[in-house]
Design an enzyme around this catalytic site. Structure first.
Site, PDB file in Angstrom:
ATOM      1  N   LYS A  57      13.881 -15.108  75.910  1.00  0.00           N
ATOM      2  CA  LYS A  57      13.547 -16.127  76.899  1.00  0.00           C
ATOM      3  C   LYS A  57      12.505 -15.721  77.961  1.00  0.00           C
ATOM      4  CE  LYS A  57      15.966 -19.924  75.986  1.00  0.00           C
ATOM      5  NZ  LYS A  57      15.357 -21.271  75.924  1.00  0.00           N
ATOM      6  N   SER A 306      17.403 -13.471  68.033  1.00  0.00           N
ATOM      7  CA  SER A 306      16.834 -13.953  69.292  1.00  0.00           C
ATOM      8  C   SER A 306      17.457 -13.371  70.547  1.00  0.00           C
ATOM      9  CB  SER A 306      16.929 -15.483  69.353  1.00  0.00           C
ATOM     10  OG  SER A 306      18.279 -15.897  69.174  1.00  0.00           O
TER      11      SER A 306
END
Length: 320
Positions: A57, A306
């Site tokens: 992120k 991720s």
């Protein structure tokens, strides 16, 4: 952004890479012979759990923060998140000297809530609509909304991950990436396809949160009234319009997997590669193991892991 078609360009992503480089890691790629053998592939894993704040992120958030004026930063930023974007925004905003407020669901993973506060963010927990609550805070406090995924600067920032993939494994045939709101796959797919249209990009969603699948079927973003998945990082209540546009342009297929398959992916990653992935990250391996990817034997595959933000109690619950 520079692209009037509302799709990010290679120049956008390369510029983002320069902007964020001082404050992010270039995360490693590893391989797994065992997992490759059982899936009939030459398998690589992109380890974004080793990124700042434990997920991909910050790539998008740092690029978005860099686009704000000093006046906007001074008024502060607000957003909504189940956890990983919250941590990234708090990290990036504090670094920029900007106040940050993140609206999170009442049932958010406690470790993610505490980490967000630790990075300097103010957390508002609610059982109400997250976006509506964030917009109310924006109006009341005069803050700038930093959307977790439906933003071209954010997509360009996440595209830096795709740039790294093709630089590190130029022979890659298939890239598999999880989809929540769609910010990650939008950037990754654009970075890959704008350099090599022959690379197949496959998105994966939990069966209990198929927002992109429904959006593709309907032709527009769909608001999810029910979310039911262990992968909180993929449980966005909707996908963004920019994200839908990028998936249409650059993604070859979107498939769904069940929670049991995601948990098995986590288990195999931990046992066979000693890598701890959160459920959202393990979804990419679950997709490969599911046999739905149309893989041709021996192809080079990269699964994007991720993030790795899962607390001990949750881990014991899932894998115990």
């Amino acid at each position: 952004m520079t692209n009037s078609t509302e799709l990010v360009s290679l120049d956008d992503m390369r510029a983002a890479a320069d902007v964020i480089a001082p404050n992010v890691h270039r995360t490693p790629i590893t391989s797994s012979k065992y997992l490759g053998d059982i899936t009939g592939s030459s398998l690589y894993l992109k380890l974004e759990m080793f990124q700042k704040t434990g997920s991909f992120k910050p790539r998008g958030v740092l690029n978005k923060m860099a686009s704000l004026t000093d006046e906007e930063k001074g008024r502060g930023v607000v957003s909504l998140s189940a956890g990983n974007h919250a941590q990234a925004l708090a990290y990036a905003a504090t670094m920029a000297g900007a106040p940050s407020v993140i609206v999170m669901p009442e049932g958010a993973v406690r470790a993610k809530v505490e980490a967000t506060r630790g990075y300097g963010g103010e957390v508002i927990l609610t059982d109400q609509d997250l976006l509506k609550t964030a917009l109310e805070v924006q109006r009341e406090r005069g803050m700038t909304l930093v959307h977790p995924f439906d933003d071209l600067h954010t997509i360009a920032g996440t595209g830096t991950l795709g740039l790294e993939l093709i630089e590190d494994i130029p022979q890659v045939d298939v890239v598999i990436c999880g989809i929540g709101g769609g910010g990650l796959i939008s950037g990754v797919a654009a970075a890959l396809k704008l350099q090599n249209r022959g690379i197949r990009v496959i998105g994966v969603e939990p069966g209990g949160a198929p927002g992109m699948t429904l959006a593709l079927e309907k032709g527009e973003p769909v608001h999810m009234t029910t979310l039911d998945t262990v992968a909180d990082g993929l449980a966005a209540p909707f996908v963004g319009q920019h994200n839908l546009d990028h998936v249409r342009a650059f993604v070859d297929d979107v498939i769904t997997v069940q929670d049991s398959q995601i948990v098995e992916g986590m288990r195999l990653l931990l046992e066979r590669t000693k890598v701890l992935s959160e459920p959202a990250g393990a979804a990419s391996l679950a997709a490969l193991l599911s046999g739905q990817t149309g893989l041709r034997g021996g192809e080079s595959v990269i699964c994007v892991l991720s993030g790795g933000n899962v607390d001990g109690a949750r881990l014991a619950e899932l894998l115990g």
